[in-house]
Write an enzyme that holds these catalytic residues in place. Structure first.
Site, PDB file in Angstrom:
ATOM      1  N   CYS A  17     -47.037   9.745  20.231  1.00  0.00           N
ATOM      2  CA  CYS A  17     -48.415   9.725  19.270  1.00  0.00           C
ATOM      3  C   CYS A  17     -49.022  11.117  18.932  1.00  0.00           C
ATOM      4  CB  CYS A  17     -49.198   8.741  20.256  1.00  0.00           C
ATOM      5  SG  CYS A  17     -49.984  10.137  21.836  1.00  0.00           S
ATOM      6  N   HIS A  36     -53.573   8.959  24.311  1.00  0.00           N
ATOM      7  CA  HIS A  36     -53.537   8.387  23.144  1.00  0.00           C
ATOM      8  C   HIS A  36     -54.140   8.606  21.792  1.00  0.00           C
ATOM      9  CE1 HIS A  36     -50.896   5.776  20.220  1.00  0.00           C
ATOM     10  NE2 HIS A  36     -52.104   4.807  20.398  1.00  0.00           N
ATOM     11  N   GLN A  59     -50.347   4.638  13.758  1.00  0.00           N
ATOM     12  CA  GLN A  59     -50.195   5.634  15.392  1.00  0.00           C
ATOM     13  C   GLN A  59     -48.693   5.263  15.945  1.00  0.00           C
ATOM     14  OE1 GLN A  59     -51.201   3.155  18.529  1.00  0.00           O
ATOM     15  NE2 GLN A  59     -52.041   1.297  17.378  1.00  0.00           N
TER      16      GLN A  59
END
Length: 265
Positions: free
Chosen positions: A163, A218, A230
């Protein structure tokens, strides 16, 4: 014959006396009449002339002179102050008009762009074009990685991304400062301004706390219209997700803006 002549003379004398009695007793003197007429004209002229009033000047003492001078000064200042005030007011108005006109001319020369950041950012046309091009470049790089596999620690389109590696790859060459490598470091980056959720724009970083350890673990990039790109987790490919999904709403913790007109190269 003598008697007739005598009677004729008596009759003539009687006639003469009768004529004399009928005429005025006093003869008219021409010179006196002219004098009276002249005096009457002089009287009329005197009446027509304005009567000059002679006022005697009274000498004032030094104290009275000072008082009169002070009174005159007070009267003059009272008469002049409104004019001064109005002149100052008109001068200020004209000065403000000049400022407004000068500011308007400057606005015509330089383009203004207002972002959702606190405050207004002024940019020239060339700087605005460079900023827009940088945003488009970041979006192109991100969208070009759709379908690539997730790879823990990955930062290359040849191998895959995690990520934070995806965000680092998209922005590392477009901003002045160094982009951190982990999601938590990006979340606490001083050069990235905090952004409210209702003020999100394309290119903003959105952060989540998945494991509940008190850190941002994240990160994704907002694309607009409630969507973000993402690299989710192992076994998943880079994809576009909806920020309004229950899962992401529960784990959402905030957003940051790394690309601004001030931060682009």
């Amino acid at each position: 014959m003598r008697l007739i002549i005598t009677l004729f003379m008596l009759a003539f004398a009687q006639l003469f006396f009768n004529v004399a009695a009928a005429s005025p007793h006093a003869p008219v003197n021409v010179s006196t009449h002219k004098a009276e007429k002249k005096s009457a004209r002089d009287d009329e002229r005197r009446k027509r002339r304005q009567v000059k009033t002679v006022t005697k000047k009274t000498r004032l003492s030094p104290v009275q002179k000072l008082k009169t001078k002070k009174q005159k000064k007070v009267e003059l200042t009272a008469q002049q102050t409104p004019a001064k005030k109005t002149s100052l007011k008109t001068a200020r108005i004209s000065k403000n008009k000049e400022k407004k006109r000068y500011g308007h001319q400057r606005l015509l020369k330089t383009a203004e762009v207002t972002t959702s950041e606190p405050g207004t950012i002024k940019m020239s046309k060339s700087h605005r074009q460079r900023y827009q091009k940088a945003r488009e470049t970041a979006m192109t790089k991100l969208m070009g990685q759709l379908g690539k596999p997730y790879l823990w620690g990955g930062t290359s389109p040849h191998t895959g991304f995690d990520c934070s590696g995806l965000v680092w790859y998209a922005y590392k060459d477009l901003v002045k400062f160094k982009i951190p490598r982990t999601a938590n470091e990006m979340y606490h980056l001083r050069d990235a301004a905090p952004i409210k959720r209702e003020s999100l724009e394309k290119g903003d970083l959105v952060f989540f706390r998945i494991n509940g350890r008190g850190t941002a673990d994240h990160v994704g990039v907002y694309l607009g219209n409630g969507k973000f790109i993402q690299s989710p987790r192992t076994g998943k490919d880079i994809q576009i997700s909806a920020l309004g999904e229950d899962y992401w709403q529960r784990h959402y913790i905030g957003a940051r803006r790394v690309m601004t007109p001030k931060t682009i190269r």
